[in-house]
Design an enzyme around this catalytic site. Sequence first.
Site, PDB file in Angstrom:
ATOM      1  N   SER A 140       0.838  -1.198   0.000  1.00 30.26           N
ATOM      2  CA  SER A 140       0.000   0.000   0.000  1.00 30.26           C
ATOM      3  C   SER A 140       0.876   1.251   0.000  1.00 30.26           C
ATOM      4  O   SER A 140       1.685   1.434  -0.909  1.00 30.26           O
ATOM      5  CB  SER A 140      -0.954  -0.055   1.191  1.00 30.26           C
ATOM      6  OG  SER A 140      -2.006   0.869   1.049  1.00 30.26           O
ATOM      7  N   ASP A 269      -9.769  -3.589  -6.021  1.00 30.04           N
ATOM      8  CA  ASP A 269      -9.253  -2.969  -4.799  1.00 30.04           C
ATOM      9  C   ASP A 269     -10.126  -1.770  -4.414  1.00 30.04           C
ATOM     10  O   ASP A 269     -10.233  -0.806  -5.174  1.00 30.04           O
ATOM     11  CB  ASP A 269      -7.806  -2.517  -5.032  1.00 30.04           C
ATOM     12  CG  ASP A 269      -7.103  -2.074  -3.754  1.00 30.04           C
ATOM     13  OD1 ASP A 269      -7.763  -1.515  -2.859  1.00 30.04           O
ATOM     14  OD2 ASP A 269      -5.874  -2.269  -3.670  1.00 30.04           O
ATOM     15  N   HIS A 297      -7.791  -5.156  -1.266  1.00 34.55           N
ATOM     16  CA  HIS A 297      -6.622  -4.370  -0.877  1.00 34.55           C
ATOM     17  C   HIS A 297      -5.728  -5.192   0.042  1.00 34.55           C
ATOM     18  O   HIS A 297      -6.101  -5.508   1.173  1.00 34.55           O
ATOM     19  CB  HIS A 297      -7.051  -3.085  -0.181  1.00 34.55           C
ATOM     20  CG  HIS A 297      -5.911  -2.134   0.070  1.00 34.55           C
ATOM     21  ND1 HIS A 297      -5.262  -1.484  -0.959  1.00 34.55           N
ATOM     22  CD2 HIS A 297      -5.301  -1.751   1.214  1.00 34.55           C
ATOM     23  CE1 HIS A 297      -4.307  -0.722  -0.456  1.00 34.55           C
ATOM     24  NE2 HIS A 297      -4.302  -0.879   0.855  1.00 34.55           N
TER      25      HIS A 297
END
Length: 337
Positions: A140, A269, A297
Amino acid sequence: MPSMNKMFSPPWWAASPHIQTILPFIFKVAKPATFRQRQELPDGDFIDLDWLGQAQNGEPILVILHGLEGNTESHYARRILLEAKKAKIAAVVHHHRGCSGEPNRLARSYHSGDVDDLAYTLLQLKQYYPDSALYAVGYSLGGNVLAKYQGSLQQNNLLERAVVVSAPLTLGACAKRLESGFSTVYQRFLIKRLQRKMLDKINTANLTEQMPITKKQLKMLNTFYLFDDKVTAPLHGFTSAHDYYEKSSGIAYLQYITKPTLVIHAQDDPFMTDDVIPSKDQLSPMVEYELHRFGGHVGFVEGGWPWKPQFYLEKRIITFLLASINKPFTLKDTHKE
Protein backbone atom coordinates in the site's frame (compact mmCIF):
# COMPACT_ATOMS: atom_id res chain seq x y z
CA MET A 1 -4.87 -1.65 -20.08
CA PRO A 2 -2.67 -4.70 -19.30
CA SER A 3 -4.37 -8.07 -19.63
CA MET A 4 -5.69 -9.79 -16.51
CA ASN A 5 -3.32 -12.18 -14.78
CA LYS A 6 -4.72 -15.69 -14.24
CA MET A 7 -2.29 -16.75 -11.51
CA PHE A 8 -4.65 -15.87 -8.63
CA SER A 9 -8.23 -17.01 -8.20
CA PRO A 10 -10.26 -16.54 -5.00
CA PRO A 11 -12.53 -19.23 -3.52
CA TRP A 12 -16.24 -18.70 -4.05
CA TRP A 13 -16.79 -17.39 -0.53
CA ALA A 14 -14.07 -14.72 -0.86
CA ALA A 15 -14.86 -13.17 -4.24
CA SER A 16 -16.02 -9.89 -2.66
CA PRO A 17 -13.30 -7.21 -2.51
CA HIS A 18 -14.40 -6.30 1.01
CA ILE A 19 -14.09 -9.88 2.24
CA GLN A 20 -10.66 -9.99 0.61
CA THR A 21 -9.68 -6.75 2.38
CA ILE A 22 -11.22 -7.28 5.82
CA LEU A 23 -10.87 -11.02 6.44
CA PRO A 24 -7.03 -11.03 6.65
CA PHE A 25 -7.28 -8.16 9.15
CA ILE A 26 -9.50 -10.30 11.40
CA PHE A 27 -7.78 -13.69 11.13
CA LYS A 28 -4.08 -12.98 11.59
CA VAL A 29 -1.37 -15.63 11.64
CA ALA A 30 0.96 -15.92 14.62
CA LYS A 31 3.94 -13.63 14.21
CA PRO A 32 7.48 -15.04 14.48
CA ALA A 33 9.63 -13.60 17.27
CA THR A 34 11.40 -10.37 16.31
CA PHE A 35 13.83 -8.04 18.06
CA ARG A 36 13.88 -4.26 17.81
CA GLN A 37 16.69 -1.96 16.74
CA ARG A 38 16.31 1.80 17.11
CA GLN A 39 17.80 3.79 14.26
CA GLU A 40 18.67 7.42 14.95
CA LEU A 41 18.10 9.69 11.96
CA PRO A 42 20.25 12.65 10.82
CA ASP A 43 17.49 15.18 11.66
CA GLY A 44 17.26 14.11 15.31
CA ASP A 45 14.27 11.82 14.90
CA PHE A 46 14.23 8.01 14.96
CA ILE A 47 12.62 4.99 13.39
CA ASP A 48 12.43 1.44 14.69
CA LEU A 49 13.48 -1.67 12.81
CA ASP A 50 12.03 -5.04 13.82
CA TRP A 51 14.33 -7.91 12.88
CA LEU A 52 13.63 -11.54 12.10
CA GLY A 53 16.92 -13.47 12.27
CA GLN A 54 20.35 -12.13 11.36
CA ALA A 55 22.14 -11.90 8.02
CA GLN A 56 25.07 -14.28 8.22
CA ASN A 57 27.61 -15.28 5.58
CA GLY A 58 26.23 -12.81 3.07
CA GLU A 59 22.67 -14.13 3.15
CA PRO A 60 20.03 -11.79 1.73
CA ILE A 61 17.95 -9.36 3.80
CA LEU A 62 14.28 -8.69 3.07
CA VAL A 63 13.18 -5.16 3.98
CA ILE A 64 9.43 -4.87 4.65
CA LEU A 65 7.60 -1.55 4.23
CA HIS A 66 4.16 -1.40 5.84
CA GLY A 67 1.17 0.63 4.73
CA LEU A 68 -0.60 3.65 6.22
CA GLU A 69 -0.70 3.31 10.02
CA GLY A 70 0.62 -0.24 9.78
CA ASN A 71 3.47 -1.89 11.69
CA THR A 72 5.00 -5.28 12.46
CA GLU A 73 1.63 -6.47 13.76
CA SER A 74 -0.16 -5.83 10.44
CA HIS A 75 -1.58 -9.03 8.96
CA TYR A 76 0.55 -8.86 5.80
CA ALA A 77 3.73 -8.12 7.79
CA ARG A 78 3.10 -11.14 10.00
CA ARG A 79 2.60 -13.42 7.00
CA ILE A 80 5.66 -12.29 5.06
CA LEU A 81 7.81 -12.58 8.20
CA LEU A 82 6.56 -16.14 8.61
CA GLU A 83 7.30 -16.90 4.97
CA ALA A 84 10.79 -15.39 5.28
CA LYS A 85 11.41 -17.63 8.27
CA LYS A 86 10.36 -20.67 6.25
CA ALA A 87 12.67 -19.60 3.44
CA LYS A 88 15.47 -19.12 6.00
CA ILE A 89 16.28 -15.51 5.13
CA ALA A 90 16.66 -12.51 7.43
CA ALA A 91 13.92 -9.89 7.32
CA VAL A 92 13.46 -6.46 8.83
CA VAL A 93 10.33 -4.33 9.16
CA HIS A 94 11.16 -0.69 8.45
CA HIS A 95 8.64 1.31 10.48
CA HIS A 96 7.61 4.70 9.20
CA ARG A 97 8.04 7.48 11.73
CA GLY A 98 5.67 7.16 14.66
CA CYS A 99 4.32 3.75 13.64
CA SER A 100 6.24 1.45 15.98
CA GLY A 101 4.15 2.16 19.08
CA GLU A 102 6.02 5.28 20.23
CA PRO A 103 5.48 8.82 18.88
CA ASN A 104 8.33 10.21 16.84
CA ARG A 105 10.07 13.31 18.19
CA LEU A 106 9.43 15.85 15.45
CA ALA A 107 6.29 17.60 14.25
CA ARG A 108 6.67 15.96 10.84
CA SER A 109 5.56 12.37 10.35
CA TYR A 110 5.67 10.23 7.18
CA HIS A 111 3.93 10.27 3.83
CA SER A 112 3.49 8.33 0.59
CA GLY A 113 6.43 9.96 -1.16
CA ASP A 114 8.93 9.98 1.69
CA VAL A 115 11.91 8.05 0.32
CA ASP A 116 14.65 9.58 2.47
CA ASP A 117 14.10 7.38 5.53
CA LEU A 118 14.05 4.24 3.39
CA ALA A 119 17.20 5.35 1.60
CA TYR A 120 18.90 5.89 4.97
CA THR A 121 17.87 2.47 6.25
CA LEU A 122 19.13 0.74 3.11
CA LEU A 123 22.43 2.65 3.28
CA GLN A 124 22.89 1.56 6.89
CA LEU A 125 22.12 -2.05 6.02
CA LYS A 126 24.56 -2.02 3.12
CA GLN A 127 27.29 -0.60 5.35
CA TYR A 128 26.78 -3.19 8.09
CA TYR A 129 26.08 -6.12 5.74
CA PRO A 130 28.06 -5.34 2.56
CA ASP A 131 27.90 -8.93 1.27
CA SER A 132 24.13 -9.31 1.68
CA ALA A 133 21.76 -8.68 -1.20
CA LEU A 134 18.96 -6.32 -0.19
CA TYR A 135 15.41 -7.15 -1.27
CA ALA A 136 12.26 -5.22 -0.41
CA VAL A 137 8.50 -5.58 -0.40
CA GLY A 138 6.21 -2.60 0.08
CA TYR A 139 2.50 -2.75 0.85
CA SER A 140 0.00 0.00 0.00
CA LEU A 141 1.60 3.33 1.06
CA GLY A 142 4.87 1.46 1.58
CA GLY A 143 4.61 0.14 -1.96
CA ASN A 144 4.27 3.66 -3.34
CA VAL A 145 7.34 4.72 -1.33
CA LEU A 146 9.24 1.72 -2.70
CA ALA A 147 8.30 2.52 -6.31
CA LYS A 148 9.33 6.15 -5.94
CA TYR A 149 12.59 5.23 -4.19
CA GLN A 150 13.63 2.97 -7.03
CA GLY A 151 12.58 5.30 -9.81
CA SER A 152 14.09 8.42 -8.28
CA LEU A 153 17.44 6.90 -7.31
CA GLN A 154 17.84 4.68 -10.39
CA GLN A 155 21.54 3.70 -10.49
CA ASN A 156 21.94 4.52 -6.78
CA ASN A 157 19.19 2.07 -5.89
CA LEU A 158 20.68 -0.31 -3.30
CA LEU A 159 18.07 -3.02 -3.82
CA GLU A 160 18.58 -6.12 -5.94
CA ARG A 161 14.89 -6.98 -6.38
CA ALA A 162 11.59 -5.62 -5.08
CA VAL A 163 7.85 -6.26 -4.94
CA VAL A 164 5.17 -3.55 -4.78
CA VAL A 165 1.75 -4.68 -3.51
CA SER A 166 -1.58 -2.80 -3.72
CA ALA A 167 0.16 0.57 -4.01
CA PRO A 168 -1.87 3.78 -4.52
CA LEU A 169 0.35 4.81 -7.41
CA THR A 170 -1.96 7.70 -8.33
CA LEU A 171 -2.61 9.33 -4.96
CA GLY A 172 -5.22 11.90 -5.96
CA ALA A 173 -7.46 9.36 -7.67
CA CYS A 174 -7.19 6.99 -4.70
CA ALA A 175 -8.06 9.76 -2.23
CA LYS A 176 -11.15 10.53 -4.32
CA ARG A 177 -12.11 6.84 -4.50
CA LEU A 178 -12.21 6.61 -0.71
CA GLU A 179 -14.83 9.34 -0.52
CA SER A 180 -17.65 7.20 -1.92
CA GLY A 181 -19.50 3.95 -1.29
CA PHE A 182 -18.34 1.35 1.21
CA SER A 183 -14.77 2.63 0.76
CA THR A 184 -15.63 5.48 3.12
CA VAL A 185 -15.53 2.91 5.94
CA TYR A 186 -11.81 2.39 5.34
CA GLN A 187 -11.23 6.13 5.07
CA ARG A 188 -13.03 6.82 8.34
CA PHE A 189 -11.06 4.09 10.16
CA LEU A 190 -7.69 5.42 8.98
CA ILE A 191 -8.51 9.11 9.36
CA LYS A 192 -9.44 8.57 13.02
CA ARG A 193 -6.06 6.95 13.66
CA LEU A 194 -4.25 9.82 11.93
CA GLN A 195 -6.27 12.38 13.88
CA ARG A 196 -5.37 10.74 17.19
CA LYS A 197 -1.67 10.95 16.34
CA MET A 198 -1.93 14.59 15.32
CA LEU A 199 -3.91 15.42 18.44
CA ASP A 200 -1.13 13.95 20.59
CA LYS A 201 1.36 16.20 18.81
CA ILE A 202 -0.82 19.27 19.23
CA ASN A 203 -0.92 18.45 22.95
CA THR A 204 2.87 18.05 23.16
CA ALA A 205 4.32 21.27 24.57
CA ASN A 206 7.37 21.57 22.32
CA LEU A 207 5.39 20.70 19.15
CA THR A 208 2.16 22.71 19.60
CA GLU A 209 3.43 25.84 17.85
CA GLN A 210 4.79 23.82 14.93
CA MET A 211 1.49 22.16 14.10
CA PRO A 212 -0.34 23.72 11.12
CA ILE A 213 -3.83 23.32 12.63
CA THR A 214 -5.72 23.56 15.91
CA LYS A 215 -7.66 20.82 17.72
CA LYS A 216 -10.93 22.26 16.44
CA GLN A 217 -9.71 22.33 12.84
CA LEU A 218 -8.34 18.78 13.11
CA LYS A 219 -11.80 17.41 13.92
CA MET A 220 -13.13 18.79 10.63
CA LEU A 221 -10.62 16.87 8.46
CA ASN A 222 -12.79 13.87 7.60
CA THR A 223 -11.34 12.96 4.18
CA PHE A 224 -7.85 12.10 3.03
CA TYR A 225 -7.83 15.11 0.71
CA LEU A 226 -8.63 17.52 3.55
CA PHE A 227 -6.14 15.85 5.90
CA ASP A 228 -3.40 15.89 3.28
CA ASP A 229 -4.13 19.49 2.33
CA LYS A 230 -4.14 20.85 5.89
CA VAL A 231 -1.68 18.49 7.63
CA THR A 232 0.44 16.26 5.39
CA ALA A 233 1.32 18.94 2.84
CA PRO A 234 2.37 21.77 5.17
CA LEU A 235 4.24 19.46 7.56
CA HIS A 236 6.32 17.97 4.74
CA GLY A 237 7.11 20.92 2.48
CA PHE A 238 4.28 20.73 -0.07
CA THR A 239 2.12 23.70 -1.01
CA SER A 240 -1.14 21.74 -1.13
CA ALA A 241 -2.64 18.26 -1.33
CA HIS A 242 -2.50 18.54 -5.12
CA ASP A 243 1.22 19.38 -4.99
CA TYR A 244 1.80 16.46 -2.62
CA TYR A 245 -0.13 14.01 -4.79
CA GLU A 246 1.56 15.15 -8.00
CA LYS A 247 5.10 14.91 -6.62
CA SER A 248 4.64 11.72 -4.59
CA SER A 249 2.59 9.40 -6.82
CA GLY A 250 4.67 6.35 -7.68
CA ILE A 251 3.25 5.78 -11.16
CA ALA A 252 5.53 8.43 -12.68
CA TYR A 253 8.62 6.62 -11.38
CA LEU A 254 7.93 3.10 -12.67
CA GLN A 255 9.54 3.80 -16.07
CA TYR A 256 12.87 4.65 -14.41
CA ILE A 257 13.28 1.53 -12.27
CA THR A 258 16.54 -0.28 -13.03
CA LYS A 259 16.22 -3.41 -10.85
CA PRO A 260 13.82 -6.37 -11.27
CA THR A 261 10.53 -5.33 -9.70
CA LEU A 262 7.13 -7.00 -9.47
CA VAL A 263 4.04 -4.79 -9.12
CA ILE A 264 0.79 -6.47 -8.03
CA HIS A 265 -2.68 -4.90 -8.16
CA ALA A 266 -6.25 -6.16 -7.88
CA GLN A 267 -8.73 -4.38 -10.13
CA ASP A 268 -11.42 -4.66 -7.45
CA ASP A 269 -9.25 -2.97 -4.80
CA PRO A 270 -11.65 -0.69 -2.84
CA PHE A 271 -8.80 1.80 -2.24
CA MET A 272 -8.03 2.22 -5.95
CA THR A 273 -9.34 3.18 -9.36
CA ASP A 274 -8.09 2.17 -12.80
CA ASP A 275 -5.89 5.28 -12.68
CA VAL A 276 -3.31 3.27 -10.73
CA ILE A 277 -2.93 0.80 -13.60
CA PRO A 278 0.15 1.79 -15.62
CA SER A 279 0.28 1.69 -19.39
CA LYS A 280 3.07 -0.22 -21.10
CA ASP A 281 4.81 3.07 -21.82
CA GLN A 282 4.91 3.81 -18.08
CA LEU A 283 6.73 0.58 -17.24
CA SER A 284 10.46 0.06 -17.27
CA PRO A 285 11.62 -3.17 -18.97
CA MET A 286 12.68 -4.21 -15.46
CA VAL A 287 9.12 -4.04 -14.12
CA GLU A 288 6.80 -7.04 -14.23
CA TYR A 289 3.17 -6.02 -13.77
CA GLU A 290 0.44 -8.30 -12.43
CA LEU A 291 -3.16 -7.15 -12.61
CA HIS A 292 -5.70 -9.50 -11.05
CA ARG A 293 -9.46 -9.21 -11.39
CA PHE A 294 -9.94 -10.03 -7.69
CA GLY A 295 -7.91 -9.64 -4.52
CA GLY A 296 -9.14 -6.53 -2.72
CA HIS A 297 -6.62 -4.37 -0.88
CA VAL A 298 -3.61 -6.42 0.27
CA GLY A 299 -5.90 -9.43 0.44
CA PHE A 300 -5.48 -12.14 -2.20
CA VAL A 301 -7.15 -14.90 -0.20
CA GLU A 302 -6.88 -17.95 -2.46
CA GLY A 303 -8.23 -20.83 -0.41
CA GLY A 304 -8.93 -22.41 2.95
CA TRP A 305 -11.98 -21.32 4.90
CA PRO A 306 -13.01 -17.96 6.38
CA TRP A 307 -11.61 -18.83 9.80
CA LYS A 308 -8.37 -20.19 8.33
CA PRO A 309 -7.70 -18.49 4.98
CA GLN A 310 -4.79 -19.27 2.68
CA PHE A 311 -3.00 -16.57 0.71
CA TYR A 312 -1.43 -16.02 -2.68
CA LEU A 313 0.87 -13.09 -1.96
CA GLU A 314 3.59 -14.53 0.25
CA LYS A 315 4.49 -17.46 -2.02
CA ARG A 316 4.55 -15.15 -5.04
CA ILE A 317 6.68 -12.52 -3.29
CA ILE A 318 9.29 -14.94 -1.98
CA THR A 319 9.67 -16.87 -5.23
CA PHE A 320 10.10 -13.64 -7.21
CA LEU A 321 12.64 -12.16 -4.80
CA LEU A 322 14.71 -15.31 -4.50
CA ALA A 323 14.66 -16.14 -8.20
CA SER A 324 18.17 -14.72 -8.64
CA ILE A 325 19.79 -16.75 -5.87
CA ASN A 326 22.06 -19.43 -7.25
CA LYS A 327 20.76 -22.29 -5.11
CA PRO A 328 17.94 -24.80 -5.38
CA PHE A 329 14.68 -23.11 -4.47
CA THR A 330 11.14 -24.04 -5.37
CA LEU A 331 7.70 -22.97 -4.31
CA LYS A 332 7.46 -26.13 -2.25
CA ASP A 333 10.52 -25.13 -0.22
CA THR A 334 8.69 -22.08 1.19
CA HIS A 335 6.44 -24.42 3.15
CA LYS A 336 9.17 -26.44 4.81
CA GLU A 337 10.07 -25.83 8.42
